[in-house]
Design an enzyme around this catalytic site. Sequence first.
Site, PDB file in Angstrom:
ATOM      1  CB  CYS A   2      15.769  19.149 -31.484  1.00 47.06           C
ATOM      2  SG  CYS A   2      17.084  18.254 -30.672  1.00 47.06           S
ATOM      3  NE  ARG A  27       9.643  18.966 -31.894  1.00 49.87           N
ATOM      4  CZ  ARG A  27       9.539  18.549 -33.162  1.00 49.87           C
ATOM      5  NH1 ARG A  27       8.421  18.697 -33.811  1.00 49.87           N
ATOM      6  NH2 ARG A  27      10.561  17.993 -33.757  1.00 49.87           N
ATOM      7  CD1 TRP A  75      15.924  13.948 -26.639  1.00 52.29           C
ATOM      8  CD2 TRP A  75      14.159  14.713 -25.520  1.00 52.29           C
ATOM      9  NE1 TRP A  75      15.355  12.900 -25.961  1.00 52.29           N
ATOM     10  CE2 TRP A  75      14.272  13.342 -25.265  1.00 52.29           C
ATOM     11  CE3 TRP A  75      13.109  15.414 -24.919  1.00 52.29           C
ATOM     12  CZ2 TRP A  75      13.384  12.646 -24.441  1.00 52.29           C
ATOM     13  CZ3 TRP A  75      12.232  14.715 -24.113  1.00 52.29           C
ATOM     14  CH2 TRP A  75      12.380  13.343 -23.871  1.00 52.29           C
ATOM     15  CG  ASN A  99      15.092  19.793 -35.020  1.00 49.65           C
ATOM     16  OD1 ASN A  99      15.725  20.390 -34.157  1.00 49.65           O
ATOM     17  ND2 ASN A  99      13.790  19.864 -35.140  1.00 49.65           N
ATOM     18  N   GLY A 100      18.101  16.579 -35.904  1.00 52.87           N
ATOM     19  CA  GLY A 100      18.589  15.398 -36.625  1.00 52.87           C
ATOM     20  C   GLY A 100      19.920  14.963 -36.056  1.00 52.87           C
ATOM     21  CD  GLU A 481       5.230  -4.181 -24.334  1.00 53.84           C
ATOM     22  OE1 GLU A 481       5.197  -4.514 -23.139  1.00 53.84           O
ATOM     23  OE2 GLU A 481       4.868  -3.054 -24.721  1.00 53.84           O
ATOM     24  CE  LYS A 485       1.878  -1.513 -24.807  1.00 57.32           C
ATOM     25  NZ  LYS A 485       3.043  -0.964 -24.211  1.00 57.32           N
ATOM     26  CD  GLU A 488      -0.670  -0.508 -21.902  1.00 58.52           C
ATOM     27  OE1 GLU A 488      -0.622   0.269 -20.945  1.00 58.52           O
ATOM     28  OE2 GLU A 488       0.337  -0.832 -22.549  1.00 58.52           O
ATOM     29  CG  HIS A 504       2.858 -28.364 -19.053  1.00 61.33           C
ATOM     30  ND1 HIS A 504       3.084 -29.702 -18.815  1.00 61.33           N
ATOM     31  CD2 HIS A 504       3.701 -28.010 -20.059  1.00 61.33           C
ATOM     32  CE1 HIS A 504       4.037 -30.135 -19.633  1.00 61.33           C
ATOM     33  NE2 HIS A 504       4.429 -29.124 -20.395  1.00 61.33           N
ATOM     34  CE  LYS A 603       3.926   7.658 -21.467  1.00 57.79           C
ATOM     35  NZ  LYS A 603       3.864   6.368 -22.166  1.00 57.79           N
TER      36      LYS A 603
HETATM   37  C1  F6R Z   1       2.629   0.036 -20.584  1.00 51.58           C
HETATM   38  C2  F6R Z   1       3.411   0.970 -19.813  1.00 51.58           C
HETATM   39  C3  F6R Z   1       3.795   0.602 -18.428  1.00 51.58           C
HETATM   40  C4  F6R Z   1       5.181   1.185 -18.081  1.00 51.58           C
HETATM   41  C5  F6R Z   1       5.486   0.982 -16.595  1.00 51.58           C
HETATM   42  C6  F6R Z   1       6.854   1.489 -16.244  1.00 51.58           C
HETATM   43  O1  F6R Z   1       2.384   0.489 -21.875  1.00 51.58           O
HETATM   44  O2  F6R Z   1       3.729   2.036 -20.273  1.00 51.58           O
HETATM   45  O3  F6R Z   1       3.767  -0.763 -18.219  1.00 51.58           O
HETATM   46  O4  F6R Z   1       6.141   0.554 -18.870  1.00 51.58           O
HETATM   47  O5  F6R Z   1       4.520   1.643 -15.825  1.00 51.58           O
HETATM   48  O6  F6R Z   1       6.956   2.849 -16.520  1.00 51.58           O
HETATM   49  P1  F6R Z   1       8.342   3.538 -16.744  1.00 51.58           P
HETATM   50  O7  F6R Z   1       8.925   2.970 -17.976  1.00 51.58           O
HETATM   51  O8  F6R Z   1       8.020   4.994 -16.876  1.00 51.58           O
HETATM   52  O9  F6R Z   1       9.170   3.234 -15.537  1.00 51.58           O
END
Ligand code: F6R
Length: 608
Positions: A2, A27, A75, A99-100, A481, A485, A488, A504, A603
């Site tokens: 928000c 936001r 939001w 907000n909150g 994970e 991270k 990438e 193995h 993204k």
């Molecule tokens: C890695 C990353 C991707 C997403 C994947 C799925 O940091 O962001 O691996 O997790 O592309 O994306 P969403 O969650 O938007 O379906």
Amino acid sequence: MCGIVAYVGKEMAEPILIDGLARLEYRGYDSAGLSLAGKNGIVTVKSQGRLQQLKERVGQLDSEDRFCGIAHTRWASHGKPSDANAHPHYTEKVSLVHNGIIENYLDLKNFAQNNNYDFLSETDTETVAKLLDYFYQGNPFSAIKKVIEKIEGSYALAILFADRPKEIYGIRKDSPLIIGLGQTGNWLASDLTAILPYTKQYILLEENEIVQIQENEVKIYSLEREMKEKKVQQMNWSLEEAQKNHFPHFMLKEIFDQPTALKNTLFPRLRKNQIDFRQDGLPENFFLPFKKIFFVACGTAMHAGNIGKFLIESFSRIPTEVDFASEFRYRNPILKQDDLMIFISQSGETADTLAALRLAKSKGICTLAIVNAVNSSIAREADYLLMTHAGPEIAVASTKAFSTQLILLFILALHLAQQKQAMTKDEVSLAVSSLKNSIVDIEGILNRKEEVQQIVQKLDLLHTEHLFFIGRGLDYLVGLEASLKLKEISYIHSEAYAAGELKHGTIALIEEGSIVVAIATDENILAKTISNIKEVVARGAKIFLVIAEGMEVEDSLLEYCFVLPKTEKTLSPFLSTVVFQLFAYYAAMERGCDVDKPKNLAKSVTIE
Ligand code: F6R
């Protein structure tokens, strides 16, 4: 997340407020609204959807000149996106934006209803408006003080009183509110971006301070009504810098957003330390009929699904499967009518996840989506929806979306176990308390970010091309994970292995100087993991060890070590994940990578 902007001054308030809201659009929001004060009282206009819709409605107002107003982009947390749930919330006497999260809003709602107040929305915020109306007898300070004595949770509030059309009041706790000082008037705002074109001078409002702004004057008081002198600050930020809120990158800002994002996702689903998904539209005993759960997702979201499976199977022994969305569709999955399919996605637009959702629906399977982006395709098409309230994630690498997915999965797993009578009410309450404590622990880990940075430098990740993560159980799942991270954003090749599996085959790659990140947060299997660590040390590996407080490990393994606060086994992913987000971030920084926009990545992946 928000946004708030409020203005009183010489200029007409409405265009300034709309412009401020537009600057807060980054936001993310699902509805917006404003209240304008004039000689005939307060008018309020709200609209679900984009700002353009709000503008059109505001355009239909009578032509009275109004120089004072409050505005908000919402939001959704408590209650779906709708006109009624949009802010401001108001009565005849007051109007406010918030907000909150008000944690005890159900108790306050009962109090207000017992005092003959009717409610128009499903929000927690409306209870504050009703409470303020109840206490207001002409003195804003004493009314605001009485209200904040009653409310629990986080808030930034901007408030108008109908009988005081030339002033605005503000107060905050755990949610920011700044005061902008301009030539033509004064502002309140949740972030500097809203006021950037109008003034560079601002004051930070502290907790337990009440601010009153008028056209030519800003007064800040303590709760005891003592006037306070405050330092006026000068902002030298560009718009992008302001959006990053003084962090050098969106990714680091988003890593630090996590405690707030986690609270925003958790608290609307808690009632007296019990889990309650009724606000989300899940029927009572929703999970009872399901005999098997599937998680389907991609990338980081799929890693959240892995952890969800572990939690569900541990808490309630319900068989659970996890699939890459891209694989699920083509493997001719065996689906039954008493299966529940859960789709996890930050963007809600990932093509493979969406296609898998449509496949499940075509077979008549019940679908539930865990999504961050409001009104996205997956959010709209699933039978049921649980929103993560991470706020918009701008950095390509997912951080806060992942941790909010984890927290939703954690409470979902608890709730499922309770419905299946695998856990009692007291056990759930205890687990929820521990979960809340781990949010505090995350804040502690964030404050130790330099420790992670130093480890990255000492390990010389600048010159590292390959790296392995090992762990057992949940630690292995966190490793998957962590490895993604790191890959990438720093372009270091890495792989995560179940610690016992390395020997193995893959152990053939370990040589003098190889870096192995070992995650060992589970006391019960520590000895086993240590044996695996020794296997790679014997072949020359350098170990970065992440363990939990109180674990006994021989000194020779502690050269590069991060000690997590002690926590329940099932909560350790919340803590260790943050360390590895920072690890990846600092590795990428060392290597001069474009952290927020790594090469070859988008993204939202809307192709299969
Ligand atoms: C890695 C990353 C991707 C997403 C994947 C799925 O940091 O962001 O691996 O997790 O592309 O994306 P969403 O969650 O938007 O379906």
